[in-house]
Design an enzyme around this catalytic site. Structure first.
Site, short mmCIF file in Angstrom:
data_model
loop_
_atom_site.label_atom_id
_atom_site.label_comp_id
_atom_site.label_asym_id
_atom_site.label_seq_id
_atom_site.Cartn_x
_atom_site.Cartn_y
_atom_site.Cartn_z
CD GLU A 176 4.46 0.21 6.85
OE1 GLU A 176 5.42 0.40 7.61
OE2 GLU A 176 4.06 1.09 6.05
CG ASP A 196 -0.22 0.10 2.55
OD1 ASP A 196 0.79 -0.62 2.71
OD2 ASP A 196 -0.66 0.88 3.42
#
Length: 417
Positions: A182, A87
């Site tokens: 994350e 991400d």
């Protein structure tokens, strides 16, 4: 030293392909992954891993990608995992990223074409002075680049491809883990470590060439709710206690010259308000609290509560709730029990012809929590710079050194077993 070469510019081509896939995570979403589009990159990675011949590569329902490179040695080698997150940060758009390669950088200002006000200058980006002659990749000026952490993803993929094709390079079992979310603190929430079955890990999510981080912040999150007294403003004298104004007083009472991100560095911690909302009746603030020791972290929490209490004394009919929750802890406490993990990381960096820089990170990585979940996991440089911003950049040559380092780590564990 591995004989890895960036054949046919496969590394930057791989990175650019991943950077163009929008994988921005969303802290407001309750799902895992928080955004479905993260699975678009996951699917691409699985397809490429299968194509390499890594037959167990797959993505689970939560968007985690797992893969195994089988051991090719007779030795009994600990299982090593390499991990990066897919991400990108919610702080800056990751939609329609247009990566640009600035070849043979010579120290000039890099003006990004889609917004010429976004300029990378050497005196503002100190690491650029080490990049003369290198190839710098930026975005086009309207988005982040996504080198955090697609540089790490590309480097692990490139290393995996090398290990599969070069069977003479001896290594034990190597596990690959790509995580979602994350950037919003949920990167390993649903990681299945039993399925991963690794002994030690390395996140590839660091900044400067040669850095290895064995220490992170310890982190708490805090939510403060003020319950005020709301009445009609025309008849409020002596009755109203505005939660908005009480919260503003609390925020104003926070120190201005210490304990803030903008006044601290190195090993100094902070209390940082990151979001507020409210009405007269109820107002809320979210904080992040950071320091390198659990003791100081708890001290900051107590300080915040005492500050709230002193403000609330002036408002006898209002109440507050302060909830402090643990987010992650300094991984050094765990890594110090397994010194060979960091040592082999340093050896691998130096074998790639780089000076290793062992340092602390004023932040956290998936490795912070993985270490406490039973997978000791320092952080290795990926070469990403100015992350979470439109000025984000990465150097192709730094990425090549990261690939070499990953391969070297696998070799060094085998040699020492």
């Amino acid at each position: 030293m591995s004989n890895y070469t960036n054949f046919n510019k496969s590394l930057e081509n791989r990175f650019i392909k991943y950077a163009k896939i929008d994988t921005q995570s969303d802290p407001e979403s309750p799902t895992c992954p928080s955004t479905l589009k993260q699975k678009n990159l996951g699917n691409e990675l699985v397809a490429e891993l299968l194509e390499m011949g890594i037959n167990d590569a797959h993505m689970d329902e939560n968007g985690y990608v797992y893969a195994t490179i089988a051991s090719n040695t007779d030795k009994n080698v600990p299982v090593i995992c390499f991990c990066s997150h897919m991400d990108t940060s919610p702080d800056c758009s990751g939609e329609n990223v247009k990566p640009i390669i600035h070849s043979n950088y010579q120290g000039e200002d890099l003006i990004l074409p889609d917004d010429p006000s976004i300029i990378l200058k050497m005196d503002e980006h100190k690491d650029l002075k080490h990049q003369i002659g290198n190839d710098i990749i930026t975005a086009s000026g309207t988005t982040l680049l996504g080198a955090d952490n697609k540089a790490g993803v590309a480097e692990i993929m490139e290393a995996a491809d090398f290990l599969i094709k070069n069977t003479e390079v001896k290594h034990g079992t190597v596990k690959i883990l790509f995580t979602p979310d994350e950037e919003i603190g949920r990167g390993v929430d649903k990681a299945n470590l039993k399925k991963l079955a690794a002994d030690f890990g390395y996140t590839i999510d660091g900044e400067t060439l040669g850095s290895i981080e064995d220490e992170t912040f310890s982190a708490d999150g805090a939510k403060l709710i003020i319950n005020g007294v709301s009445t009609h403003p025309g008849f409020a004298k002596g009755k109203m206690e505005s939660a908005i104004k009480i919260l503003a007083e609390v925020l104003d009472a926070l120190p201005k010259d210490r304990l803030t991100p903008e006044t601290t560095h190195q090993k100094e911690g902070f209390i940082h308000p990151v979001g507020i909302k409210g009405q007269v009746e109820q107002a809320e603030a979210q904080f992040i609290i950071r320091d390198f020791t659990d003791e100081k972290l708890e001290e900051h929490g107590r300080f915040l509560e005492s500050l709230v209490q002193s403000v609330m004394e002036k408002y006898p009919n209002s109440t507050y709730e302060l909830n402090i929750k643990s987010q992650y802890r300094n991984m050094k406490k765990i890594l110090d029990q397994h010194p060979q993990v960091v040592k082999y990381g340093i050896d691998a960096i130096e074998r790639a012809g780089i000076v290793a820089k062992q340092q602390s990170i004023r932040g956290g990585t998936d490795g912070s929590r993985l270490s406490y979940m039973g997978l000791p996991c320092p952080n290795i440089f990926a070469g990403e710079h100015a992350f979470h911003s439109k000025q984000e950049w990465v150097s192709v040559q730094d990425m090549e050194k990261a690939v070499q380092t990953i391969i070297n780590i696998a070799c060094i564990w085998e040699e020492n077993s």
